[in-house]
Design a protein around this motif. Structure first.
Motif, short mmCIF file in Angstrom:
data_model
loop_
_atom_site.label_atom_id
_atom_site.label_comp_id
_atom_site.label_asym_id
_atom_site.label_seq_id
_atom_site.Cartn_x
_atom_site.Cartn_y
_atom_site.Cartn_z
N LYS A 200 -53.93 -4.54 32.91
CA LYS A 200 -53.94 -4.35 34.36
C LYS A 200 -53.61 -5.67 35.08
CE LYS A 200 -56.98 -2.81 38.13
NZ LYS A 200 -58.33 -2.26 38.45
N ASN A 201 -54.18 -6.77 34.59
CA ASN A 201 -53.92 -8.05 35.24
C ASN A 201 -52.47 -8.47 35.10
OD1 ASN A 201 -56.53 -8.23 36.12
ND2 ASN A 201 -57.22 -9.67 34.56
N TRP A 202 -51.85 -8.15 33.95
CA TRP A 202 -50.44 -8.48 33.81
C TRP A 202 -49.60 -7.62 34.77
CZ3 TRP A 202 -47.07 -11.89 32.98
CH2 TRP A 202 -45.73 -11.57 32.76
N TRP B 222 -49.59 0.48 32.28
CA TRP B 222 -49.84 -0.96 32.16
C TRP B 222 -49.63 -1.42 30.71
CZ3 TRP B 222 -55.40 -0.26 34.45
CH2 TRP B 222 -55.31 0.14 35.79
N GLN C 209 -54.88 -16.74 29.39
CA GLN C 209 -55.81 -15.61 29.33
C GLN C 209 -56.60 -15.62 28.03
OE1 GLN C 209 -55.86 -14.02 32.35
NE2 GLN C 209 -54.27 -15.58 32.66
N LYS D 294 -50.54 -6.67 37.61
CA LYS D 294 -50.78 -7.24 38.94
C LYS D 294 -49.95 -8.48 39.18
CE LYS D 294 -54.56 -8.88 41.90
NZ LYS D 294 -56.04 -9.08 41.98
N VAL D 295 -49.98 -9.42 38.21
CA VAL D 295 -49.30 -10.69 38.44
C VAL D 295 -47.79 -10.58 38.25
CG1 VAL D 295 -51.34 -12.00 37.75
CG2 VAL D 295 -49.58 -11.49 36.04
N ILE E 44 -51.46 -1.23 40.24
CA ILE E 44 -52.74 -1.62 39.66
C ILE E 44 -53.79 -0.54 39.83
CG2 ILE E 44 -52.32 -4.09 39.96
CD1 ILE E 44 -54.17 -4.00 42.39
N TYR F 173 -61.65 -11.79 28.24
CA TYR F 173 -61.34 -10.43 27.82
C TYR F 173 -61.98 -10.15 26.46
CZ TYR F 173 -57.66 -11.27 31.27
OH TYR F 173 -56.98 -11.60 32.42
N LEU G 174 -58.22 -4.35 30.82
CA LEU G 174 -58.20 -5.34 31.90
C LEU G 174 -57.02 -6.28 31.80
CD1 LEU G 174 -59.61 -6.45 34.36
CD2 LEU G 174 -61.04 -7.86 32.88
#
Length: 458
Positions: free
Chosen positions: A55-57, A73, A15, A59-60, A66, A21, A52
């Protein structure tokens, strides 16, 4: 077949290297330290890109909805870093111009077999080698990370500007907009100035001249005089926690307001308002003393005439801002949040510091009450002061500027502005003074820190 959850260390390196980011970047050539923006969701300059990566962490890793709260988050991401032994080497989340944190990469020889913090007890079946690090480093001049103060050019004197530069006059208001999810909760709070607030039923609003000289009964006049010996440290932490609890009644934050008004750096008014609901700044020259507005429940405090100003141009411009103040500027408390809302044509801006050099003006909304200072943010600042060496203590004041942008985009000082108002939240001032005089080391009580954490999260 379920997809395996990614390893945090491998995922995070990808990332950072992706450059996707804003503000997330390496801060040294060895790529062992990195910066990540850490803005509070209630800042007016916050955006979706600020959260962001969190949020992505979520999600994965499968930790956190999310579509949920960004603070969850962020908390899960921080916990994952701790679990993987990332070292926090700089915590600047309270920096007014560039809130961020800097972490040091863990020793991979001890962490390469560790798995995602989202499920630390599970062993992943697949463990891929880390991808090669790309051979670039985001420059230190990244606009999201460093904001070096350049040599300033002579600041153009405001008295030479046209009246149109005062940001007053009948300008079209911004179109109505939907607040982000983390702010929508505030819309359910009582509106400032719309009537008696809920807790005023039990705690009647004080009169216009009410001044409480003893916010904390039984407290010695100078509890922190002299050196604090070891025997007193436990008592100090307990007293500090007791005084924090006295600033709240259930979910409601309690404070008085000390208002200090300056006309271009010269103090023209100082007033203590004992009304815990708040006050409204107005321009009513015939009103010499503060009075209670029974309709709104706020104390009306009138700004003085600019009769002491000898410079006629300054006096004229100051008078113009005062005349456009209209319905006034509200500063009040609802629940455990300090709000602001302007009601006239003179725009109002604010900051936590009179020396704010961010150059990013923060305007107080006219559309709805604007959350300025949640009590939990103050508690978070106190907790950081106690637990993180070198951290500045939390602010207990709001600095307002009427008719001119603040913080100044040209980096001009607050003392050069025509009308400025410092609002001291007296209960927070007491707590800050107690923490500063006692010292962080004297407050390092496990019980105190745990209690603060519970208040922040609760």
């Amino acid at each position: 077949m379920a997809h395996p959850k990614p390893l945090l260390i491998e995922w995070l390196r990808d990332q950072i290297n992706s450059g996707s980011y804003p503000g997330v970047c390496w801060t040294n050539q060895q790529q062992t330290e990195f910066c990540i923006p850490w803005k509070h969701a209630l800042r007016q300059d916050s955006s979706e890109s600020d959260v962001l990566i969190f949020k992505n962490w979520a999600k994965v890793s499968g930790k956190g909805n999310i579509n949920g709260d960004s603070s969850v988050w962020k908390r899960n991401f921080r916990s994952a870093l701790r679990a993987k032994k990332f070292e926090l080497i700089a915590d600047k989340k309270n920096d007014t111009s560039n809130p961020h944190k800097v972490y040091r990469w863990p020793n991979e020889s001890t962490s390469e077999d560790m798995f995602s913090a989202a499920s630390p007890s599970q062993h992943e079946a697949d463990h891929h080698e880390s991808p090669p690090i790309q051979s670039y480093v985001v420059p230190f001049t990244d606009e999201y990370l460093y904001h070096p103060i350049q040599e300033s050019t002579p600041h153009e004197d405001i008295l030479q500007k046209c009246l149109t530069d005062l940001n007053i006059g009948p300008q079209a208001e911004a179109a109505a907009y939907e607040l982000p999810p983390e702010q929508q909760e505030f819309q359910r709070q009582p509106v400032i100035g719309s009537g008696v607030l809920p807790w005023q039923q039990s705690y009647p609003v004080a009169g216009e001249d009410a001044v409480s000289e003893a916010r904390f009964p039984g407290q010695p006049a100078h509890p922190m005089e002299g050196a604090v010996d070891e025997a007193f440290e436990g008592q100090l932490a307990k007293q500090f926690l007791d005084d924090i609890n006295k600033t709240k009644d259930g979910d409601n934050f309690k404070t008085e307001f000390r208002i200090i008004v300056h006309y271009r750096g010269k103090k023209v008014l100082e007033q203590l308002v004992g009304n815990e609901a708040g006050f409204r700044l107005v321009y009513r020259p015939e009103q010499a003393e503060p009075v209670l507005d029974h309709q709104s429940g706020l104390t009306l405090v009138s700004l003085p005439r600019p009769v002491t100003i000898k410079d006629q141009t300054q006096a004229k411009l100051t008078q113009c801002i005062l005349d456009k103040l209209g319905g006034g500027l509200d500063i009040g408390v609802s629940g455990d949040v300090v709000y602001g809302q302007r009601r006239g044509e003179s725009k109002a801006f604010w900051s936590f510091s009179e020396f704010d050099q961010s150059g990013l003006p923060r305007e107080i909304s006219k559309l709805q009450p604007d959350p300025l200072y949640p009590f939990r943010d103050f508690l978070r600042g106190i907790l950081d002061f106690i637990s993180i060496e070198g951290t500045e203590c939390a602010s207990c004041s709001l600095f307002l500027c009427l008719g001119e942008k603040w913080p100044d985009p040209q980096k001009g000082p607050l003392s050069k502005k025509l009308i400025t108002v410092e609002v001291v939240l007296t209960s927070l001032e007491h707590l800050k003074n107690m923490a500063m005089e006692g010292g962080a080391s004297s407050l390092k009580s496990v019980d105190l820190q745990m209690s603060l954490e519970e208040m922040i999260l609760g």
